[in-house]
Write a protein that holds these residues in place. Structure first.
Motif, mmCIF file in Angstrom:
data_model
loop_
_atom_site.group_PDB
_atom_site.id
_atom_site.type_symbol
_atom_site.label_atom_id
_atom_site.label_comp_id
_atom_site.label_asym_id
_atom_site.label_seq_id
_atom_site.Cartn_x
_atom_site.Cartn_y
_atom_site.Cartn_z
ATOM 1 N N GLY A 62 0.809 -1.216 0.000
ATOM 2 C CA GLY A 62 0.000 0.000 0.000
ATOM 3 C C GLY A 62 0.839 1.262 0.000
ATOM 4 N N LEU A 63 1.897 1.286 0.812
ATOM 5 C CA LEU A 63 2.762 2.465 0.861
ATOM 6 C C LEU A 63 3.542 2.635 -0.432
ATOM 7 C CD1 LEU A 63 4.111 2.221 4.530
ATOM 8 C CD2 LEU A 63 2.354 3.760 3.632
ATOM 9 N N ALA A 64 3.978 1.513 -1.007
ATOM 10 C CA ALA A 64 4.681 1.587 -2.280
ATOM 11 C C ALA A 64 3.749 2.082 -3.383
ATOM 12 C CB ALA A 64 5.251 0.215 -2.646
ATOM 13 N N GLY A 65 2.501 1.594 -3.351
ATOM 14 C CA GLY A 65 1.525 2.054 -4.333
ATOM 15 C C GLY A 65 1.219 3.529 -4.179
ATOM 16 N N LEU A 66 1.147 3.988 -2.939
ATOM 17 C CA LEU A 66 0.906 5.411 -2.673
ATOM 18 C C LEU A 66 2.036 6.263 -3.237
ATOM 19 C CD1 LEU A 66 -0.250 6.912 0.732
ATOM 20 C CD2 LEU A 66 1.572 7.966 -0.570
ATOM 21 N N ALA A 67 3.289 5.877 -2.885
ATOM 22 C CA ALA A 67 4.432 6.674 -3.328
ATOM 23 C C ALA A 67 4.579 6.650 -4.844
ATOM 24 C CB ALA A 67 5.706 6.156 -2.658
ATOM 25 N N ALA A 68 4.498 5.453 -5.426
ATOM 26 C CA ALA A 68 4.680 5.336 -6.874
ATOM 27 C C ALA A 68 3.579 6.078 -7.626
ATOM 28 C CB ALA A 68 4.696 3.860 -7.272
ATOM 29 N N GLY A 69 2.341 5.906 -7.181
ATOM 30 C CA GLY A 69 1.229 6.561 -7.859
ATOM 31 C C GLY A 69 1.275 8.070 -7.734
ATOM 32 N N ALA A 70 1.603 8.568 -6.533
ATOM 33 C CA ALA A 70 1.647 10.020 -6.320
ATOM 34 C C ALA A 70 2.754 10.663 -7.149
ATOM 35 C CB ALA A 70 1.843 10.322 -4.836
ATOM 36 N N PHE A 71 3.949 10.040 -7.155
ATOM 37 C CA PHE A 71 5.042 10.595 -7.952
ATOM 38 C C PHE A 71 4.739 10.494 -9.442
ATOM 39 C CE2 PHE A 71 7.672 10.063 -4.076
ATOM 40 C CZ PHE A 71 8.228 11.325 -4.039
ATOM 41 N N SER A 72 4.111 9.405 -9.859
ATOM 42 C CA SER A 72 3.759 9.255 -11.265
ATOM 43 C C SER A 72 2.738 10.309 -11.690
ATOM 44 C CB SER A 72 3.199 7.852 -11.512
ATOM 45 O OG SER A 72 2.772 7.702 -12.847
ATOM 46 N N MET A 73 1.724 10.518 -10.843
ATOM 47 C CA MET A 73 0.721 11.546 -11.136
ATOM 48 C C MET A 73 1.358 12.920 -11.222
ATOM 49 S SD MET A 73 -2.587 10.729 -11.473
ATOM 50 C CE MET A 73 -3.468 12.120 -10.755
ATOM 51 N N ALA A 74 2.256 13.230 -10.262
ATOM 52 C CA ALA A 74 2.894 14.546 -10.239
ATOM 53 C C ALA A 74 3.766 14.753 -11.472
ATOM 54 C CB ALA A 74 3.722 14.697 -8.965
ATOM 55 N N ALA A 75 4.552 13.729 -11.822
ATOM 56 C CA ALA A 75 5.423 13.848 -12.989
ATOM 57 C C ALA A 75 4.611 13.998 -14.268
ATOM 58 C CB ALA A 75 6.339 12.623 -13.082
ATOM 59 N N GLY A 76 3.575 13.177 -14.404
ATOM 60 C CA GLY A 76 2.745 13.262 -15.599
ATOM 61 C C GLY A 76 2.040 14.596 -15.723
ATOM 62 N N GLU A 77 1.528 15.099 -14.589
ATOM 63 C CA GLU A 77 0.831 16.387 -14.612
ATOM 64 C C GLU A 77 1.801 17.521 -14.918
ATOM 65 O OE1 GLU A 77 -2.895 18.308 -14.348
ATOM 66 O OE2 GLU A 77 -2.324 16.193 -14.342
ATOM 67 N N TYR A 78 3.010 17.443 -14.347
ATOM 68 C CA TYR A 78 4.000 18.491 -14.611
ATOM 69 C C TYR A 78 4.357 18.542 -16.093
ATOM 70 C CZ TYR A 78 8.225 21.306 -14.391
ATOM 71 O OH TYR A 78 9.156 22.287 -14.604
ATOM 72 N N ILE A 79 4.664 17.379 -16.675
ATOM 73 C CA ILE A 79 5.041 17.335 -18.089
ATOM 74 C C ILE A 79 3.889 17.807 -18.965
ATOM 75 C CG2 ILE A 79 5.670 15.816 -19.996
ATOM 76 C CD1 ILE A 79 7.936 16.368 -18.054
ATOM 77 N N SER A 80 2.675 17.367 -18.643
ATOM 78 C CA SER A 80 1.510 17.733 -19.446
ATOM 79 C C SER A 80 1.260 19.238 -19.421
ATOM 80 C CB SER A 80 0.275 16.990 -18.933
ATOM 81 O OG SER A 80 -0.887 17.416 -19.601
ATOM 82 N N VAL A 81 1.231 19.813 -18.219
ATOM 83 C CA VAL A 81 0.945 21.243 -18.088
ATOM 84 C C VAL A 81 2.101 22.083 -18.622
ATOM 85 C CG1 VAL A 81 0.467 23.102 -16.445
ATOM 86 C CG2 VAL A 81 -0.625 20.879 -16.164
ATOM 87 N N ALA A 82 3.337 21.643 -18.380
ATOM 88 C CA ALA A 82 4.492 22.391 -18.885
ATOM 89 C C ALA A 82 4.503 22.398 -20.413
ATOM 90 C CB ALA A 82 5.787 21.781 -18.344
ATOM 91 N N SER A 83 4.211 21.262 -21.017
ATOM 92 C CA SER A 83 4.183 21.195 -22.483
ATOM 93 C C SER A 83 3.086 22.084 -23.052
ATOM 94 C CB SER A 83 3.968 19.749 -22.936
ATOM 95 O OG SER A 83 5.008 18.914 -22.468
#
Length: 242
Positions: A62-83
């Protein structure tokens, strides 16, 4: 009668109704981010729990899923909005150069746009002329009319990434919390996740035409189906590997 008295005597327009924010404002991305974290992590935990593993493994998952999902969401959102922001800035610069080197053509283009929207030709040209007097104001008008963006209100990639990380992490934390507090079975996590799913669905109904109970039950059903499916997969794999 003076101009001031005349203006005061004119009837004022009254607003007899209010519209909801059809874009969803901040509520929509925040709730959907939390909902995504809740559904995905609860389904992940349910799948692992279905394999009848030790609760420490479930906590780690659960903690690994939380960390991986949150960082993935943040990275994807950053790249999407920055582009998206970089593309908008590039198009704004194109419009800025056109205004500097072809100001008359740009003013005519703006007048034709307003004329196409129903203004009389003379009025359309006058409106375009007055809006074109200030270069920065003209740039904003052209960007809004032609590109549908506001040069002074472009989204922030950092803010988008941070809010996505936080909202996903909050949602993903709910199904892990009972195990962190000592729970040995899936039922406490399922109960807390069910409450969170219903609450998230009810909140989303604020930006839709649906009732709060319909939105809550719909999200509860969808999230429950995802968790039940992964629990079944986990049970099947766990049974076959024993």
């Amino acid at each position: 009668m003076s101009a001031v008295e005349g203006a005061a005597s004119r009837p004022r327009a009254e607003i007899h109704h209010e519209h909801r924010d059809v874009t969803g404002g901040w509520l929509r991305p925040a709730v959907f981010g939390a909902m995504d974290g809740l559904v995905s992590n609860f389904a992940l935990i349910a799948g692992v729990a279905g394999g009848r593993v030790h609760h420490q493994v479930i906590v780690l998952t659960g903690l690994a899923g939380l960390a991986a999902g949150a960082f993935s969401m943040a990275a994807g959102e950053y790249i999407s909005v920055a582009s998206q922001s970089e593309l908008a800035q590039a198009e704004i610069e194109v419009e800025r150069r056109e205004l500097e080197h072809n100001s008359e053509a740009e003013e005519l283009e703006l007048a034709q746009l307003y004329e196409a929207r129903g203004l009389d030709p003379e009025l359309a040209r006058e409106v375009a002329r007055q809006l074109s007097r200030d270069p920065e104001e003209a740039l904003g008008v052209h960007a809004r009319e032609e590109l549908g963006i506001d040069p002074g209100d472009l989204p922030s990639p950092v803010l988008a990434a941070g809010s996505s990380f936080l909202s996903f992490a909050i949602g993903a934390c709910l199904p892990v919390l009972p195990y962190l507090l000592g729970a040995e079975s899936l039922w406490p996590a399922a109960a807390l996740a069910a409450i969170g799913l219903f609450a998230a669905g009810a909140l989303v109904s604020r930006v839709t035409a649906r009732s709060w109970w319909f939105g809550g039950l719909r999200q509860l059903a969808l999230g429950g189906a995802a968790a039940a499916l992964t629990f079944g997969v986990g049970s099947l794999i766990g049974t076959n590997t024993v």
